[in-house]
Structure formats: structure tokens, C-alpha cells
Design a protein around this motif. Structure first.
Motif, short mmCIF file in Angstrom:
data_model
loop_
_atom_site.label_atom_id
_atom_site.label_comp_id
_atom_site.label_asym_id
_atom_site.label_seq_id
_atom_site.Cartn_x
_atom_site.Cartn_y
_atom_site.Cartn_z
N VAL A 1 0.77 -1.34 0.02
CA VAL A 1 -0.15 0.11 -0.11
C VAL A 1 0.87 1.29 0.11
O VAL A 1 0.16 2.27 0.08
CB VAL A 1 -1.07 0.08 1.24
N GLY A 2 2.08 1.05 -0.10
CA GLY A 2 3.25 2.22 -0.11
C GLY A 2 3.59 2.85 1.28
O GLY A 2 4.18 3.96 1.11
N LEU A 3 3.36 2.07 2.28
CA LEU A 3 4.04 2.67 3.64
C LEU A 3 5.26 2.48 3.68
O LEU A 3 5.78 1.28 3.40
CB LEU A 3 2.99 2.32 4.66
N PRO A 4 6.07 3.35 4.27
CA PRO A 4 7.60 3.06 4.32
C PRO A 4 7.59 2.44 5.61
O PRO A 4 6.82 2.39 6.40
CB PRO A 4 7.84 4.66 4.54
N LEU B 1 8.78 -1.84 10.60
CA LEU B 1 8.45 -1.01 11.65
C LEU B 1 6.87 -0.85 12.02
O LEU B 1 6.52 -0.73 12.93
CB LEU B 1 9.30 0.52 11.71
N ALA B 2 6.33 -0.48 10.91
CA ALA B 2 4.93 -0.59 10.82
C ALA B 2 4.06 -1.82 11.20
O ALA B 2 3.13 -1.44 12.14
CB ALA B 2 4.38 -0.04 9.29
N LEU C 1 -8.17 4.51 6.47
CA LEU C 1 -7.76 5.20 5.12
C LEU C 1 -6.61 4.59 4.61
O LEU C 1 -6.57 4.92 3.28
CB LEU C 1 -7.64 6.61 5.96
N ALA C 2 -5.90 4.00 5.08
CA ALA C 2 -4.50 3.48 4.54
C ALA C 2 -4.60 2.11 4.01
O ALA C 2 -4.30 1.84 2.78
CB ALA C 2 -3.50 3.54 5.60
N PHE C 3 -5.45 1.46 4.28
CA PHE C 3 -5.65 -0.15 3.81
C PHE C 3 -6.94 -0.47 3.22
O PHE C 3 -6.90 -1.36 2.60
CB PHE C 3 -5.30 -1.24 5.00
N HIS C 4 -8.20 0.39 3.39
CA HIS C 4 -9.16 0.04 3.17
C HIS C 4 -10.09 0.99 2.32
O HIS C 4 -11.16 1.27 2.49
CB HIS C 4 -10.31 -0.41 4.35
N HIS D 1 -15.06 -3.22 5.05
CA HIS D 1 -13.79 -3.13 6.18
C HIS D 1 -13.77 -1.51 6.60
O HIS D 1 -13.23 -1.51 7.73
CB HIS D 1 -12.55 -3.62 5.52
N PHE D 2 -13.68 -0.69 5.42
CA PHE D 2 -13.76 0.98 5.88
C PHE D 2 -14.59 1.07 6.77
O PHE D 2 -14.09 1.75 7.83
CB PHE D 2 -13.80 1.61 4.66
N PHE D 3 -15.82 0.74 6.55
CA PHE D 3 -16.80 1.22 7.64
C PHE D 3 -16.61 0.39 8.79
O PHE D 3 -17.30 1.14 9.88
CB PHE D 3 -18.23 1.13 6.80
N LYS D 4 -16.49 -0.81 8.84
CA LYS D 4 -16.17 -1.47 10.11
C LYS D 4 -15.22 -0.85 10.80
O LYS D 4 -15.48 -0.80 12.11
CB LYS D 4 -15.70 -3.00 9.63
N ASN D 5 -14.12 -0.49 10.54
CA ASN D 5 -13.15 0.60 11.11
C ASN D 5 -13.78 1.79 11.44
O ASN D 5 -13.43 2.06 12.86
CB ASN D 5 -11.88 0.63 10.20
#
Length: 161
Positions: free
Chosen positions: A58-61, A65-66, A103-106, A117-121
Motif C-alpha cells: 500500500v506504499g507505507l514506508p 517498523l509499521a 484510510l491506509a488499507f481499506h 472493512h472501511f466502515f467496520k473500522n
């Protein structure tokens, strides 16, 4: 304190009985809210290479660590929420984590699975904000800490309770 103020205050035994359903509901809510974080954190530990790849996709640096931060937040936050330790702060952190991960994954809302998944979060964040607003309840480490602080700071008459 005036006589009318004494009449308006129920005794502590009566108050304890009357708030038991609310205290049980608060504990059950914390357990249910934490379950998804605990399960997710443990699943990340079970397949770290897959999770590092997913985080990187998803492009996270710094995906390693994440992953470590996610496991700490999910397992540590989930356990703290169940125990009712620093509950308002932990719930706020988990609510923020839920929104950020939504926002980052869904964020592919055209995909029905990602939409769910977005609205579950977001729904989880809403439940956690209820915990922020109303606290952990009587069956929590926070309540025990508050009670011990009251006993320490009040005169000896309260220590006999």
C-alpha cells in the motif's frame, strides 16, 4: 452539606446494585471491542512476512517498523482495554489507529469487501469514542485506581468502608 443534599444521594450499597448492569455492559463492551484488535495482532505475529508484504504494497514506508507498531498497538491496546487500564487514552489511541488503518488499507471503496472493512473500522472507532466519553466502568483497573486514590486522600471515616 444541607439536609436536602443528603436525601438526594443514594447510599453506596444501593448505588452499587443499581449500576451493576451498566458496569457489566461496560466490561462486555470493552471485551468485545478488544477482541478484533487482539485477534488481528496475533494473526500478524503468525504471518509476519505476509503482513510486511501487505503493508509495503500500500506504499507505507518501513513496513517492518509499521508491523511492529501495529502489533504493539493491537495486542497492547487490546489487553489494556480489557483490563480497563488508562482506558480513555487507550480507547482514543485505538480509535485513531482504526481510522488511520481504514484510510491506509481499506480506501478502495469501489470494492465491496474494502467498503465493508472501511466502515467496520469507522464503526469500531465510534464504539471506542463511546469508551473515551464514558470511561471504563466499575469493573476496571481505572476504577480500582480511582477508589484507592479516594481512600488515600479522604479522612479516616471513608477508610472504614
Amino acid at each position: 452539606m444541607s439536609a436536602s443534599a443528603h436525601i438526594a444521594q443514594p447510599d453506596t450499597r444501593q448505588q452499587s446494585r443499581s449500576d451493576t448492569p451498566q458496569a457489566v455492559a461496560a466490561l462486555a463492551g470493552r471485551v468485545l471491542l478488544s477482541a478484533i484488535f487482539l485477534l488481528s495482532g496475533v494473526s500478524k505475529l503468525a504471518a509476519p512476512a505476509m503482513m510486511i508484504g501487505y503493508i509495503g504494497s500500500v506504499g507505507l514506508p518501513f513496513p517492518q517498523l509499521a508491523l511492529a507498531l501495529a502489533v504493539i498497538v493491537e495486542i497492547g491496546g487490546g489487553l489494556a482495554l480489557v483490563a480497563g487500564w488508562r482506558t480513555r487514552t487507550v480507547a482514543a489511541l485505538l480509535a485513531l489507529f482504526s481510522v488511520v488503518t481504514a484510510l491506509a488499507f481499506h480506501n478502495a471503496l469501489g470494492d465491496q469487501n474494502q467498503f465493508i472493512h472501511f466502515f467496520k473500522n469507522l464503526a469500531m472507532a465510534g464504539g471506542l469514542l463511546q469508551v473515551v466519553a464514558f470511561g471504563a466502568g466499575r469493573f476496571s483497573l481505572d476504577a480500582r485506581r480511582r477508589l484507592s486514590l479516594i481512600h488515600i486522600s479522604e479522612p479516616t471515616r471513608l477508610r472504614r468502608i
